[in-house]
Design a protein around this motif. Structure first.
Motif, PDB file in Angstrom:
ATOM      1  N   ARG A 107       5.948   4.171   2.760  1.00 41.74           N
ATOM      2  CA  ARG A 107       5.710   4.801   2.574  1.00 41.74           C
ATOM      3  C   ARG A 107       6.539   6.180   1.118  1.00 41.74           C
ATOM      4  O   ARG A 107       8.017   5.575   1.159  1.00 41.74           O
ATOM      5  N   THR A 108       6.419   6.590   0.579  1.00 40.67           N
ATOM      6  CA  THR A 108       7.178   7.644  -0.791  1.00 40.67           C
ATOM      7  C   THR A 108       7.149   8.811  -0.066  1.00 40.67           C
ATOM      8  O   THR A 108       7.037   9.421   0.931  1.00 40.67           O
ATOM      9  N   THR A 109       8.302  10.033  -1.169  1.00 37.51           N
ATOM     10  CA  THR A 109       8.238  11.185  -1.187  1.00 37.51           C
ATOM     11  C   THR A 109       7.293  11.930  -2.175  1.00 37.51           C
ATOM     12  O   THR A 109       7.016  13.708  -1.831  1.00 37.51           O
ATOM     13  N   ILE A 110       5.885  11.240  -2.898  1.00 37.94           N
ATOM     14  CA  ILE A 110       5.178  11.947  -3.536  1.00 37.94           C
ATOM     15  C   ILE A 110       4.497  12.446  -3.041  1.00 37.94           C
ATOM     16  O   ILE A 110       4.234  12.333  -1.979  1.00 37.94           O
ATOM     17  N   ASP A 111       4.461  13.943  -3.222  1.00 39.15           N
ATOM     18  CA  ASP A 111       2.887  14.416  -3.095  1.00 39.15           C
ATOM     19  C   ASP A 111       1.871  14.319  -3.801  1.00 39.15           C
ATOM     20  O   ASP A 111       1.944  14.907  -5.093  1.00 39.15           O
ATOM     21  N   ALA A 112       0.219  13.925  -3.076  1.00 40.21           N
ATOM     22  CA  ALA A 112      -0.470  13.512  -4.259  1.00 40.21           C
ATOM     23  C   ALA A 112      -0.405  14.615  -4.743  1.00 40.21           C
ATOM     24  O   ALA A 112      -1.192  14.602  -5.672  1.00 40.21           O
ATOM     25  N   SER A 113      -0.848  15.594  -4.264  1.00 50.80           N
ATOM     26  CA  SER A 113      -1.691  16.921  -4.473  1.00 50.80           C
ATOM     27  C   SER A 113      -0.597  17.346  -6.010  1.00 50.80           C
ATOM     28  O   SER A 113      -1.331  17.588  -6.854  1.00 50.80           O
ATOM     29  N   LEU A 114       0.901  17.413  -5.618  1.00 54.10           N
ATOM     30  CA  LEU A 114       1.473  17.514  -7.046  1.00 54.10           C
ATOM     31  C   LEU A 114       1.559  17.488  -8.235  1.00 54.10           C
ATOM     32  O   LEU A 114       1.768  17.192  -8.975  1.00 54.10           O
ATOM     33  N   LYS A 166       0.760  -0.551  -0.095  1.00 60.29           N
ATOM     34  CA  LYS A 166      -0.149  -0.037  -0.032  1.00 60.29           C
ATOM     35  C   LYS A 166       1.336   1.152   0.080  1.00 60.29           C
ATOM     36  O   LYS A 166       1.368   1.784   0.843  1.00 60.29           O
ATOM     37  N   ALA A 167       1.542   1.994  -1.501  1.00 61.49           N
ATOM     38  CA  ALA A 167       2.280   3.041  -0.766  1.00 61.49           C
ATOM     39  C   ALA A 167       1.669   4.142  -0.750  1.00 61.49           C
ATOM     40  O   ALA A 167      -0.026   4.218  -1.003  1.00 61.49           O
ATOM     41  N   VAL A 168       1.698   4.863   0.026  1.00 60.37           N
ATOM     42  CA  VAL A 168       1.750   6.526   0.551  1.00 60.37           C
ATOM     43  C   VAL A 168       2.388   7.253   0.172  1.00 60.37           C
ATOM     44  O   VAL A 168       3.634   7.463  -0.235  1.00 60.37           O
ATOM     45  N   ASP A 169       1.800   8.608   0.085  1.00 67.30           N
ATOM     46  CA  ASP A 169       2.844  10.045  -0.481  1.00 67.30           C
ATOM     47  C   ASP A 169       3.167  10.234   1.025  1.00 67.30           C
ATOM     48  O   ASP A 169       2.927   9.328   1.992  1.00 67.30           O
ATOM     49  N   ARG A 170       3.892  11.696   0.555  1.00 72.49           N
ATOM     50  CA  ARG A 170       4.553  11.463   1.910  1.00 72.49           C
ATOM     51  C   ARG A 170       3.441  12.097   3.680  1.00 72.49           C
ATOM     52  O   ARG A 170       4.118  12.614   4.457  1.00 72.49           O
ATOM     53  N   VAL A 178      11.635  12.885  -4.582  1.00 71.98           N
ATOM     54  CA  VAL A 178      10.752  13.105  -5.801  1.00 71.98           C
ATOM     55  C   VAL A 178       9.623  13.669  -5.120  1.00 71.98           C
ATOM     56  O   VAL A 178       9.032  13.317  -4.564  1.00 71.98           O
ATOM     57  N   LEU A 179       8.969  15.243  -5.517  1.00 71.44           N
ATOM     58  CA  LEU A 179       7.493  14.992  -5.292  1.00 71.44           C
ATOM     59  C   LEU A 179       6.904  14.677  -6.130  1.00 71.44           C
ATOM     60  O   LEU A 179       5.343  14.356  -5.547  1.00 71.44           O
ATOM     61  N   ALA A 180       7.263  14.803  -8.018  1.00 71.92           N
ATOM     62  CA  ALA A 180       6.045  13.919  -8.433  1.00 71.92           C
ATOM     63  C   ALA A 180       6.532  13.834  -9.858  1.00 71.92           C
ATOM     64  O   ALA A 180       7.368  14.251  -9.833  1.00 71.92           O
ATOM     65  N   VAL A 203       6.257  23.219 -16.437  1.00 71.73           N
ATOM     66  CA  VAL A 203       6.408  22.654 -15.426  1.00 71.73           C
ATOM     67  C   VAL A 203       6.188  24.032 -14.402  1.00 71.73           C
ATOM     68  O   VAL A 203       6.139  24.076 -13.158  1.00 71.73           O
ATOM     69  N   ALA A 204       5.882  25.398 -15.049  1.00 73.09           N
ATOM     70  CA  ALA A 204       5.351  26.096 -15.016  1.00 73.09           C
ATOM     71  C   ALA A 204       4.380  26.011 -13.729  1.00 73.09           C
ATOM     72  O   ALA A 204       4.176  26.767 -12.423  1.00 73.09           O
ATOM     73  N   ALA A 205       3.555  25.415 -13.652  1.00 71.96           N
ATOM     74  CA  ALA A 205       2.647  24.771 -13.053  1.00 71.96           C
ATOM     75  C   ALA A 205       2.586  24.781 -12.282  1.00 71.96           C
ATOM     76  O   ALA A 205       1.481  24.418 -10.851  1.00 71.96           O
ATOM     77  N   LEU A 206       3.854  23.423 -12.028  1.00 71.10           N
ATOM     78  CA  LEU A 206       3.987  22.764 -10.852  1.00 71.10           C
ATOM     79  C   LEU A 206       4.729  23.538  -9.641  1.00 71.10           C
ATOM     80  O   LEU A 206       4.482  23.333  -8.483  1.00 71.10           O
TER      81      LEU A 206
END
Length: 546
Positions: A249-256, A182-186, A282-284, A539-542
């Protein structure tokens, strides 16, 4: 996609149910004479029997396909393999289908042929570990003519058994060695392939590597075990009984991550990565198309003028350029027998180095090639930006390449062409290093989970060089080629655009590498054209969302 599955599988008798409507039992030998028989008077002269040539007829295609499917359905491996053009490989694969996959029964039904290609459906039942489940899928075969005998045969390839099988792959059923995760974001939010399709291959790779470490219990599955050296993770085809997932737990930010996916989906082909400069997390990451190869992490492209971030650092470190100092930007400059030019052949008369950087003047960088050693750019990329240092991100990744080159190729490398190769992960990291002055290797999973050693650059950027580089990138983002995409940006930010020419492509690959406060990102749009117009908005949107 999963790996590390247990190789020991209990075999079972392949009790088959022949389900091929109208399957024949033989092949059409339209020779007019039997092997060893002469049409002559019976003397001992050798037969002059003519070997049939040309593509198989519709009748031959139908008869051969049905005979092959009937033999396979009945578990008659030798007979089925004999109806192919590679008896050895077919025997191994079909025998493995019978012994390594616990199929209780199977029906194969041919569809309507299209020329020599015959689609067919597979309706099987797999029984293992107390579970019995149906397994259906579609595949196809192609009938060809054997060049020696003239007989129609099935052109053998692994995908006949299953469309996802490649050369060297193995199909297996048994207890998985990689328990589900079960992978989860940060922040603990679950990341699923259904909600984030572009993460499907990444989640499979994480399961492959961290299933056991995450504390889960294995289930029973049918899967493809990839050939040794394959870049693709193993792939789960059927779950017979679910295991108990462990939480990873991963470093991903789900919203980003959602923002990244939305942005790349606007393009037929695009990839982007966002990282946290202060840590390397890594955030996204996102790719379009969402399925398939993970270009964001494993792609290998010429980065075009985004490479000038590294080149400028090299020149400033060597005292060959400086912010505020005059610097030539002619229409053309020749080096190593090649004649280089700027976009639309522009020039900057009596210009400065920052003007050349902000407008992405190629000749301003090419003109310095003769003053650099062949390995100067490679050393700067490795020692300051960490390129080529065998990154340990938690999944497979390509960590960039800036090879030592000479002559015209050396000059081309200064503007991100020649032999230089990068992907969005690499260039997001380059932007992050430009932001902080220190390389921090990107990663998706904390190295503390498996005691990985993250790559470390041998030195940080010189303080004076770092200050100048940030000013160069800020100028580019406010009044240079990146200004339109970065319009309205606040905080500490900077950017660099790139357009990489590729042989036989009408338009170059568009690149954009930038940072804002504690987020850095880079993207590529293959065949997109100018990076500021294509990869820039992604890129700018992120950066804004972050």
């Amino acid at each position: 996609m999963r790996s590390g599955a247990r190789a020991a599988i209990v075999g079972a008798v392949f009790a088959a149910m022949v389900g091929v409507a109208g399957c024949g039992s033989g092949q059409d030998d339209s020779s007019g004479a039997k092997d060893g028989a002469s049409a002559g008077s019976g003397d001992d002269k050798p037969s002059l029997k003519k070997v049939k040539t040309g593509p198989p007829s519709a009748a031959e295609v139908k008869t051969t396909a049905h005979a092959f499917l009937a033999a396979w359905s009945a578990g008659e491996t030798a007979k089925a393999a004999a109806l192919t053009d590679d008896t050895g490989a077919a025997t191994t694969a079909l025998g493995g289908y019978r012994t390594k996959v616990k199929v209780a029964k199977v029906a194969l039904e041919a569809g309507q042929a299209s020329g020599a290609k015959v689609p067919f459906s597979v309706n099987a039942r797999i029984s293992s570990g107390g579970a019995s489940v149906p397994w259906t899928y579609e595949s196809s075969l192609t009938v060809t003519r054997d060049t020696e005998t003239g007989k129609p045969v099935v052109a053998w390839k692994p995908s006949v058994v299953h469309p996802d099988l490649a050369e060297g792959d193995t199909l297996k059923t048994g207890a998985s060695e990689g328990p589900p995760i079960k992978a989860v974001d940060r922040d603990g939010k679950e990341l699923t392939a259904s909600e984030h399709p572009t993460l499907k291959t990444v989640l499979a790779a994480l399961r492959e590597r961290y299933g056991k470490k995450a504390g889960g219990e294995a289930g029973v599955e049918t899967w493809i075990q990839r050939a040794k050296g394959s870049k693709s993770p193993d792939k789960t085809l059927k779950v017979l009984s679910k295991g108990t997932p462990g939480t990873l737990r991963t470093t991903i930010d789900a919203s980003l991550q959602r923002t990244a996916e939305q942005q790349v989906s606007k393009r037929t082909k695009a990839s982007v990565v966002a990282v946290k400069p202060s840590t390397g997390e890594v955030l996204a990451l996102a790719n379009s198309p969402a399925s398939g190869f993970n270009t964001a992490f494993q792609g290998s492209y010429a980065p075009g003028s985004t490479m000038k971030i590294i080149t400028s650092t090299t020149l400033m470190d060597k005292g060959l350029a400086a912010y505020g100092k005059s610097h030539p930007c002619p229409k053309y400059f020749s080096y190593g027998g090649w004649k280089f030019q700027n976009d639309k052949k522009f020039e900057i008369k009596n210009g400065t180095f920052e003007q050349s950087f902000a407008r992405s003047c190629n000749t301003a960088f090419i003109s310095q090639a003769g003053k650099l050693k062949d390995d100067d750019l490679s050393k700067e990329a490795r020692d300051v930006f960490g390129i080529g240092l065998n990154w340990q991100t938690g999944v497979s990744s390509f960590d960039g390449s800036v090879p030592v080159q000479s002559g015209a190729s050396k000059a081309a490398s200064l503007i991100g062409q020649g032999g230089v190769r990068m992907n969005p992960l690499n260039m997001a990291s380059v932007a992050a290093t430009a932001s902080t002055g220190t390389f921090r290797q990107p990663y998706l999973v904390s190295p503390s989970l498996d005691d990985r050693t993250l790559a470390k650059a041998s030195r940080t950027m010189k303080s004076s060089t770092h200050d100048q580089l940030k000013k160069l990138m800020r100028l580019t983002a406010t009044s240079g080629t990146a200004a339109e995409a970065m319009a309205g940006m606040s905080g500490d930010f900077g950017a660099k655009t790139g357009s990489a020419e590729v042989d036989n492509q009408e338009k170059p690959n568009g690149w954009f590498s930038a940072y804002r406060d504690d987020i850095a990102a880079a993207g590529v749009v293959p065949e997109g054209g100018h990076g500021g117009d294509t990869a820039g908005p992604i890129v700018a949107a992120l950066l804004r969302a972050g």
